[in-house]
Scaffold this active site. Structure first.
Site: not given
Ligand code: NAD
Length: 472
Positions: A65-66, A71, A95, A107
């Site tokens: 909460h700083h 978010k 981040k 989160k």
């Molecule tokens: P998403 O659900 O759109 O996509 C994830 C993809 O990974 C899917 O296509 C899924 O089928 C695939 N997948 C699942 N298990 C797998 C495996 N074992 N091997 C290979 N592929 C696999 O999710 P996203 O939003 O793209 O998020 C992906 C990562 O990025 C997560 O770690 C998330 O925390 C991180 N992230 C996302 C955002 C964002 O804006 N969406 C921001 C920061 C970080």
């Protein structure tokens, strides 16, 4: 999922934090406060699924909460548990600090496999979850602002917004209660691709630094570099697309049910079409299916981008990884042991808390748009265009030379919302990369970017606590 069992995800984050904290000036109490999760909300609620009632387990963790609001995204996954959500919330705090986004970290997670539910059922779950957050004041434009994450997207954010607005009618800034919304619902242009584009901007900037590329024995620039991307979801697909468009060779794409390889490069758009049409990336024309999907992580390449889930590279497969640069698009894709092994091998690991910050950066722009109640570019675009035309006309009159129609349009163009968002994102990623590198340059004992990124974050959050004061 391969995993080094003796560290939970949250413990891994704490371990990295402690390693970096030794390079900072903060006393133990402040460091403990920075590290601690400020509020953890565990919820269990019933939802009618078909003929039965299912009890759904869900979380929202506010790590810090700083700065307010907090978010962080909401993920739908069977793997969701308190430890994971706490770890991800902590990463959000660091981040935001690294990319100078003035939020605390949070989160959320719902422990479901979205593939097992109909859209109608997912809507019921999402709306009930939102109502539970409202009840405890765990959502709101000034308190806590969720966003998409693994397994969620614009659709879920619309449901969250609509539920919030019906429970808090008349709240003037209510649209800022969630980001990653569709543009028609107060979203900002460029949010969908923001994380993947940020991954691209961050890695491209790194690849332009001659000193770093020399150490890896690589030339500068993106063109011709071989790239492997794990995960063809929002982040992975967009990252792959921008690398492909910039002239890199995306030689392998990995999904949960397979991996495809083509040494001459794959076109991510065509692969996505194929995946939509057939339900899988496998059997893509002109590509080879790999035996195991995880084989893709061990291919000879310059850049490996894990963009799916955490802990996909551990002490067992890390020694086989041949990439020179690992861009952590996903959160926590390396276990601490894997991180150590790869650092010892001289691989540059570009850490998640910097590299995937594009999403939260553009979420910040969306939130600002919601609070200001006006689209970016609406006030200035036409003025800039008129001014640019006038300047161009004057130069043409003075020189007696004329530019082509195409150039005229390019030069005169006033910035649209998406231009401003991309430019803000590019600037943010470049500035943050150099801030992190500067920490490494000024601390010769720091040999990895993750530690440098943590130092950067700890110093900023520590300074905020120092300025806030602590209650006696
Ligand atoms: P998403 O659900 O759109 O996509 C994830 C993809 O990974 C899917 O296509 C899924 O089928 C695939 N997948 C699942 N298990 C797998 C495996 N074992 N091997 C290979 N592929 C696999 O999710 P996203 O939003 O793209 O998020 C992906 C990562 O990025 C997560 O770690 C998330 O925390 C991180 N992230 C996302 C955002 C964002 O804006 N969406 C921001 C920061 C970080």
């Amino acid at each position: 999922m391969p995993q080094d069992q003796h560290y939970s995800f949250f413990q891994s984050v704490e371990r990295s934090f402690d390693k970096a904290a030794a390079f900072t000036k903060w006393d133990k109490g402040i460091l403990e406060q920075i590290k601690a999760c400020n509020a953890v909300y565990q919820i269990k609620f019933p939802v009618r699924i078909g003929e039965t009632v299912q009890v759904i387990e869900a979380y929202r963790v506010q790590h810090s909460h700083h700065k307010l609001p907090c978010k962080g995204g909401i993920r739908f996954s069977e793997e969701v548990n308190q430890d994971e959500v706490m770890a991800l919330a902590s990463l959000m705090t660091y981040k935001c600090a690294i990319v100078n986004v003035p939020f605390g970290g949070a989160k959320g997670g719902i422990k479901i496999n979205p593939r097992n539910y109909t859209p109608f059922q997912l809507e019921a779950i999402t709306r009930r979850y939102t109502a539970e957050l409202v009840k405890k004041n765990f959502i709101g434009p000034g308190t806590d602002v969720p966003a998409p994450d693994y397994g969620t997207g614009e659709r879920e954010m619309s449901w969250i917004l609509d539920t919030y607005m019906s429970l808090r009618p008349g709240e003037i800034d209510g649209y800022g209660c969630v980001t990653g919304k569709p543009v028609s619902q107060g979203g900002v242009r460029g949010r969908t691709e923001a994380t993947g584009l940020g991954v691209f901007y961050g890695l491209r900037e790194l690849c332009n630094i001659k000193e770093d590329m020399d150490k890896l024995g690589l030339s500068t620039g993106i063109e011709g570099k071989r790239v492997v991307v794990q995960g063809m979801g929002n982040v992975g697909y967009h990252a792959a697309k921008y690398f492909h468009e910039a002239g890199a060779k995306v030689i392998c794409l990995i999904e949960w049910d397979g991996a495809i390889f083509n040494e001459n490069g794959l076109n991510p758009d065509e692969v996505l079409q194929h995946k939509k049409a057939t339900g899988s990336i496998n059997n893509f024309p002109g590509a080879t299916n790999l035996n195991k999907n995880t084989d893709g992580l061990e291919l000879e390449c310059e850049i490996l981008i894990p963009a799916a889930l955490e802990n996909v590279i551990d002490k067992h497969n890390a020694p086989n990884v041949k990439a020179k640069i690992i861009g952590e698009a996903a959160n926590g894709p390396l276990t601490p042991e894997a991180d150590e092994i790869l650092n010892k091998k001289g691989v540059i690991v570009v850490p998640d808390m910097f590299l995937n910050a594009g999403g939260v950066t553009v979420s910040y722009f969306e939130w600002l748009k919601n609070l200001s109640h006006v689209r970016y570019g609406r006030l200035g675009k036409r003025f800039d265009e008129n001014m640019n035309f006038h300047i161009l006309q004057t130069i043409e009159d003075l020189t007696g030379k004329k530019v082509s129609e195409k150039e005229r349009k390019f030069i005169a163009h006033g910035a649209d919302e998406v231009d401003l968002v991309y430019s803000g994102l590019e600037e943010t990623m470049h500035a943050a990369l150099h801030e992190v590198r500067d920490v490494m340059i000024s601390n010769p004992q720091i040999h990895d970017m993750r530690t440098a990124a943590y130092v950067c974050a700890i110093n900023k959050v520590g300074a905020a606590y120092e300025q806030l004061g602590i209650f006696p």
